[in-house]
Design a protein around this motif. Structure first.
Motif, PDB file in Angstrom:
ATOM      1  N   ARG A  87       0.958  -1.180   0.004  1.00 50.15           N
ATOM      2  CA  ARG A  87      -0.058  -0.166  -0.136  1.00 50.15           C
ATOM      3  C   ARG A  87       0.716   1.362  -0.171  1.00 50.15           C
ATOM      4  O   ARG A  87       0.635   2.185  -0.745  1.00 50.15           O
ATOM      5  CB  ARG A  87      -0.988   0.014   1.135  1.00 50.15           C
ATOM      6  CG  ARG A  87      -1.961   1.105   1.131  1.00 50.15           C
ATOM      7  CD  ARG A  87      -2.912   1.284   0.047  1.00 50.15           C
ATOM      8  NE  ARG A  87      -3.729   2.291   0.296  1.00 50.15           N
ATOM      9  CZ  ARG A  87      -3.969   3.061  -0.585  1.00 50.15           C
ATOM     10  NH1 ARG A  87      -3.345   2.884  -1.885  1.00 50.15           N
ATOM     11  NH2 ARG A  87      -4.693   4.269  -0.481  1.00 50.15           N
ATOM     12  N   LEU A  88       1.946   1.387   0.763  1.00 48.05           N
ATOM     13  CA  LEU A  88       2.902   2.464   0.562  1.00 48.05           C
ATOM     14  C   LEU A  88       3.250   2.556  -0.757  1.00 48.05           C
ATOM     15  O   LEU A  88       3.509   3.900  -0.906  1.00 48.05           O
ATOM     16  CB  LEU A  88       3.884   2.071   1.682  1.00 48.05           C
ATOM     17  CG  LEU A  88       3.728   2.640   3.054  1.00 48.05           C
ATOM     18  CD1 LEU A  88       4.840   2.303   4.063  1.00 48.05           C
ATOM     19  CD2 LEU A  88       3.863   4.212   3.085  1.00 48.05           C
ATOM     20  N   ALA A  89       3.819   1.522  -1.387  1.00 43.91           N
ATOM     21  CA  ALA A  89       4.329   1.692  -2.841  1.00 43.91           C
ATOM     22  C   ALA A  89       3.445   2.351  -3.517  1.00 43.91           C
ATOM     23  O   ALA A  89       3.651   3.014  -4.474  1.00 43.91           O
ATOM     24  CB  ALA A  89       4.805   0.289  -3.223  1.00 43.91           C
ATOM     25  N   GLU A  90       2.068   1.693  -3.507  1.00 45.68           N
ATOM     26  CA  GLU A  90       1.163   2.361  -4.156  1.00 45.68           C
ATOM     27  C   GLU A  90       0.901   3.793  -3.975  1.00 45.68           C
ATOM     28  O   GLU A  90       0.707   4.588  -4.935  1.00 45.68           O
ATOM     29  CB  GLU A  90      -0.297   1.682  -3.861  1.00 45.68           C
ATOM     30  CG  GLU A  90      -1.449   1.983  -4.798  1.00 45.68           C
ATOM     31  CD  GLU A  90      -2.844   1.359  -4.229  1.00 45.68           C
ATOM     32  OE1 GLU A  90      -3.918   2.162  -4.399  1.00 45.68           O
ATOM     33  OE2 GLU A  90      -2.862   0.278  -3.740  1.00 45.68           O
ATOM     34  N   LEU A  91       1.092   4.345  -2.869  1.00 43.44           N
ATOM     35  CA  LEU A  91       0.694   5.758  -2.455  1.00 43.44           C
ATOM     36  C   LEU A  91       1.903   6.439  -2.871  1.00 43.44           C
ATOM     37  O   LEU A  91       1.669   7.587  -3.466  1.00 43.44           O
ATOM     38  CB  LEU A  91       0.682   5.873  -0.942  1.00 43.44           C
ATOM     39  CG  LEU A  91      -0.580   5.296  -0.360  1.00 43.44           C
ATOM     40  CD1 LEU A  91      -0.502   5.548   1.259  1.00 43.44           C
ATOM     41  CD2 LEU A  91      -1.896   6.464  -0.802  1.00 43.44           C
ATOM     42  N   VAL A  92       3.130   5.975  -2.929  1.00 37.33           N
ATOM     43  CA  VAL A  92       4.360   6.601  -3.688  1.00 37.33           C
ATOM     44  C   VAL A  92       4.085   6.771  -5.022  1.00 37.33           C
ATOM     45  O   VAL A  92       4.227   7.885  -5.626  1.00 37.33           O
ATOM     46  CB  VAL A  92       5.644   5.794  -3.173  1.00 37.33           C
ATOM     47  CG1 VAL A  92       6.821   6.228  -4.153  1.00 37.33           C
ATOM     48  CG2 VAL A  92       6.071   5.978  -1.781  1.00 37.33           C
ATOM     49  N   ARG A  93       3.300   5.800  -5.716  1.00 44.63           N
ATOM     50  CA  ARG A  93       3.322   5.958  -7.197  1.00 44.63           C
ATOM     51  C   ARG A  93       2.240   7.011  -7.524  1.00 44.63           C
ATOM     52  O   ARG A  93       2.463   7.780  -8.270  1.00 44.63           O
ATOM     53  CB  ARG A  93       2.565   4.704  -7.793  1.00 44.63           C
ATOM     54  CG  ARG A  93       3.734   3.814  -7.938  1.00 44.63           C
ATOM     55  CD  ARG A  93       3.461   2.430  -8.709  1.00 44.63           C
ATOM     56  NE  ARG A  93       2.290   1.574  -8.060  1.00 44.63           N
ATOM     57  CZ  ARG A  93       2.366   0.516  -7.015  1.00 44.63           C
ATOM     58  NH1 ARG A  93       3.825   0.318  -6.686  1.00 44.63           N
ATOM     59  NH2 ARG A  93       1.305  -0.055  -6.731  1.00 44.63           N
ATOM     60  N   ASN A  94       1.271   7.020  -6.593  1.00 45.51           N
ATOM     61  CA  ASN A  94       0.202   8.071  -6.819  1.00 45.51           C
ATOM     62  C   ASN A  94       0.697   9.411  -6.224  1.00 45.51           C
ATOM     63  O   ASN A  94       0.306  10.561  -6.975  1.00 45.51           O
ATOM     64  CB  ASN A  94      -1.095   7.976  -5.636  1.00 45.51           C
ATOM     65  CG  ASN A  94      -1.956   6.426  -5.915  1.00 45.51           C
ATOM     66  OD1 ASN A  94      -1.850   6.089  -6.975  1.00 45.51           O
ATOM     67  ND2 ASN A  94      -2.579   6.230  -4.981  1.00 45.51           N
ATOM     68  N   VAL A  98       0.644  12.568  -9.127  1.00 41.33           N
ATOM     69  CA  VAL A  98       0.090  13.889  -8.783  1.00 41.33           C
ATOM     70  C   VAL A  98       1.207  15.065  -9.102  1.00 41.33           C
ATOM     71  O   VAL A  98       0.749  15.981  -9.617  1.00 41.33           O
ATOM     72  CB  VAL A  98      -0.420  14.064  -7.243  1.00 41.33           C
ATOM     73  CG1 VAL A  98      -0.810  15.393  -6.853  1.00 41.33           C
ATOM     74  CG2 VAL A  98      -1.765  13.181  -6.945  1.00 41.33           C
ATOM     75  N   GLN A  99       2.173  14.625  -8.616  1.00 41.76           N
ATOM     76  CA  GLN A  99       3.383  15.755  -8.716  1.00 41.76           C
ATOM     77  C   GLN A  99       3.641  16.109 -10.469  1.00 41.76           C
ATOM     78  O   GLN A  99       3.869  17.176 -10.631  1.00 41.76           O
ATOM     79  CB  GLN A  99       4.774  15.211  -8.205  1.00 41.76           C
ATOM     80  CG  GLN A  99       4.651  15.307  -6.771  1.00 41.76           C
ATOM     81  CD  GLN A  99       5.916  14.725  -5.821  1.00 41.76           C
ATOM     82  OE1 GLN A  99       6.488  13.631  -6.615  1.00 41.76           O
ATOM     83  NE2 GLN A  99       6.350  15.223  -4.682  1.00 41.76           N
ATOM     84  N   ALA A 100       3.497  14.990 -11.181  1.00 42.58           N
ATOM     85  CA  ALA A 100       3.831  15.067 -12.498  1.00 42.58           C
ATOM     86  C   ALA A 100       2.473  15.583 -13.344  1.00 42.58           C
ATOM     87  O   ALA A 100       2.770  15.931 -14.453  1.00 42.58           O
ATOM     88  CB  ALA A 100       4.021  13.712 -13.063  1.00 42.58           C
ATOM     89  N   ASP A 101       1.340  15.583 -12.879  1.00 39.85           N
ATOM     90  CA  ASP A 101       0.009  15.929 -13.393  1.00 39.85           C
ATOM     91  C   ASP A 101      -0.089  17.557 -13.465  1.00 39.85           C
ATOM     92  O   ASP A 101      -0.213  18.125 -12.799  1.00 39.85           O
ATOM     93  CB  ASP A 101      -1.100  15.387 -12.765  1.00 39.85           C
ATOM     94  CG  ASP A 101      -2.391  15.503 -13.261  1.00 39.85           C
ATOM     95  OD1 ASP A 101      -2.430  16.388 -14.270  1.00 39.85           O
ATOM     96  OD2 ASP A 101      -3.561  15.240 -12.847  1.00 39.85           O
ATOM     97  N   GLU A 102       0.487  17.901 -14.670  1.00 42.89           N
ATOM     98  CA  GLU A 102       0.230  19.351 -14.904  1.00 42.89           C
ATOM     99  C   GLU A 102      -0.859  19.940 -15.175  1.00 42.89           C
ATOM    100  O   GLU A 102      -1.024  21.420 -15.138  1.00 42.89           O
ATOM    101  CB  GLU A 102       1.288  19.701 -16.076  1.00 42.89           C
ATOM    102  CG  GLU A 102       2.711  19.093 -15.786  1.00 42.89           C
ATOM    103  CD  GLU A 102       3.764  20.042 -16.449  1.00 42.89           C
ATOM    104  OE1 GLU A 102       3.539  20.932 -17.225  1.00 42.89           O
ATOM    105  OE2 GLU A 102       4.877  19.340 -16.367  1.00 42.89           O
ATOM    106  N   SER A 103      -2.112  19.190 -15.476  1.00 42.54           N
ATOM    107  CA  SER A 103      -3.519  19.549 -15.427  1.00 42.54           C
ATOM    108  C   SER A 103      -3.901  20.231 -14.321  1.00 42.54           C
ATOM    109  O   SER A 103      -5.208  20.873 -14.353  1.00 42.54           O
ATOM    110  CB  SER A 103      -4.477  18.476 -16.027  1.00 42.54           C
ATOM    111  OG  SER A 103      -4.366  17.432 -15.149  1.00 42.54           O
ATOM    112  N   LEU A 104      -3.409  19.917 -13.164  1.00 39.50           N
ATOM    113  CA  LEU A 104      -3.966  20.334 -11.842  1.00 39.50           C
ATOM    114  C   LEU A 104      -3.643  21.673 -11.291  1.00 39.50           C
ATOM    115  O   LEU A 104      -2.351  22.054 -11.746  1.00 39.50           O
ATOM    116  CB  LEU A 104      -3.379  19.432 -10.812  1.00 39.50           C
ATOM    117  CG  LEU A 104      -3.850  17.898 -10.760  1.00 39.50           C
ATOM    118  CD1 LEU A 104      -3.130  17.062  -9.517  1.00 39.50           C
ATOM    119  CD2 LEU A 104      -5.346  17.753 -10.598  1.00 39.50           C
ATOM    120  N   ASP A 105      -4.635  22.519 -10.987  1.00 41.76           N
ATOM    121  CA  ASP A 105      -3.873  23.749 -10.600  1.00 41.76           C
ATOM    122  C   ASP A 105      -3.244  23.688  -9.295  1.00 41.76           C
ATOM    123  O   ASP A 105      -3.399  22.628  -8.476  1.00 41.76           O
ATOM    124  CB  ASP A 105      -5.259  24.678 -10.501  1.00 41.76           C
ATOM    125  CG  ASP A 105      -6.244  24.140  -9.135  1.00 41.76           C
ATOM    126  OD1 ASP A 105      -5.955  24.617  -7.770  1.00 41.76           O
ATOM    127  OD2 ASP A 105      -6.983  23.351  -9.421  1.00 41.76           O
TER     128      ASP A 105
END
Length: 156
Positions: A87-94, A98-105
């Protein structure tokens, strides 16, 4: 404290105590209650319940743990540790997504990152607690050297 007990429950305010009395905990009596007054599991509770050994989906997922000659309580902790690590590995991927998602304000990104970091912190605490419990249990059960080595390898 068991980290899997991270549940929240809202008491139905509109229904009154007469309606709730004698209904049990099945939730059937609250089907017509407004969504804001239903029982709900917190984000942390959902996250940790997915990390519990009870919710394991893949049949051979714990085969190496189950095939070991360790006591059942040690096996249970090893399953929990494995689930927490996954689960921790999954959260790191998430978090990376999010950090790479440039569509987010910026504000949305900051909020999501804070939420993910809080979840990771909670999981890290649960993982540390489970690991400490495993070490204590192995010491208390006086496992032999081979069993200790086996448990250590399975915990990684």
């Amino acid at each position: 404290m068991n980290p899997l007990d991270a549940l929240t429950f809202s008491v139905p305010s509109a229904a009154g105590p007469e309606r709730a009395r004698g209904q049990g905990f099945s939730g059937a009596a609250f089907l017509d209650a407004p969504a804001s007054s239903r029982a709900s599991i917190s984000d942390l509770g959902r996250m940790l319940s997915r990390a519990s050994p009870v919710s394991a989906g893949a049949p051979g997922r714990y085969r190496d743990i189950d095939d070991s000659d360790l006591p059942e309580t040690v096996k249970h902790l090893l399953r929990m540790i494995r689930d927490l690590r996954e689960r921790l590995a999954e959260l790191v991927r998430n978090l990376q997504a999010v950090q790479a998602d440039e569509s987010l304000d910026p504000e949305t990104r900051r909020t999501r990152l804070l939420q993910l970091r809080a979840q990771m912190s909670a999981l890290n605490g649960a993982l540390m607690s489970a690991t400490q419990k495993l070490a204590s249990l192995m010491r208390d059960m006086r496992l032999d050297q081979a069993q200790q080595m086996s448990a250590a390898q399975l915990a990684l």
